[in-house]
Design a protein around this motif. Sequence first.
Motif, PDB file in Angstrom:
ATOM      1  N   VAL A 170       0.070  -0.778  12.153  1.00 36.59           N
ATOM      2  CA  VAL A 170       0.770  -1.157  13.389  1.00 36.59           C
ATOM      3  C   VAL A 170      -0.215  -0.899  14.516  1.00 36.59           C
ATOM      4  N   LYS A 171      -0.624  -1.957  15.206  1.00 33.48           N
ATOM      5  CA  LYS A 171      -1.668  -1.857  16.235  1.00 33.48           C
ATOM      6  C   LYS A 171      -1.212  -2.523  17.522  1.00 33.48           C
ATOM      7  N   PRO A 172      -1.550  -1.928  18.684  1.00 29.81           N
ATOM      8  CA  PRO A 172      -1.266  -2.610  19.950  1.00 29.81           C
ATOM      9  C   PRO A 172      -2.156  -3.843  20.097  1.00 29.81           C
ATOM     10  N   VAL A 173      -1.629  -4.875  20.735  1.00 30.36           N
ATOM     11  CA  VAL A 173      -2.399  -6.093  21.001  1.00 30.36           C
ATOM     12  C   VAL A 173      -3.127  -5.879  22.325  1.00 30.36           C
ATOM     13  N   PRO A 174      -4.459  -5.963  22.331  1.00 30.79           N
ATOM     14  CA  PRO A 174      -5.206  -5.746  23.575  1.00 30.79           C
ATOM     15  C   PRO A 174      -4.773  -6.731  24.668  1.00 30.79           C
TER      16      PRO A 174
END
Length: 85
Positions: A46-50
């Motif tokens: 689960v990663k934030p979208v830049p």
Amino acid sequence: MHPTKSMIAFAARTRFAYVIQLGKNFVDVVFPFKQPYEDNLCFNKVKPVPGSSDYNHHLRLYFPEDINDEVRLYMKMAYDLSRKS
């Protein structure tokens, strides 16, 4: 469906799922959500979208059985949210 050079996107009003890689024995799928859903058994990342307030939730499917009730829940959530946008 919206095929691009590097992925296949699925959309209702907005895009709600992306097939980002087709491997020899797997399919990588991403669901974008406005908040991170960390407490699950299906997403391997689960990663934030830049540059955005979205979070990408990465899922790798090996077998048809990998689309279990939990995955269906997130698929439905992503689809329903995309219809409201």
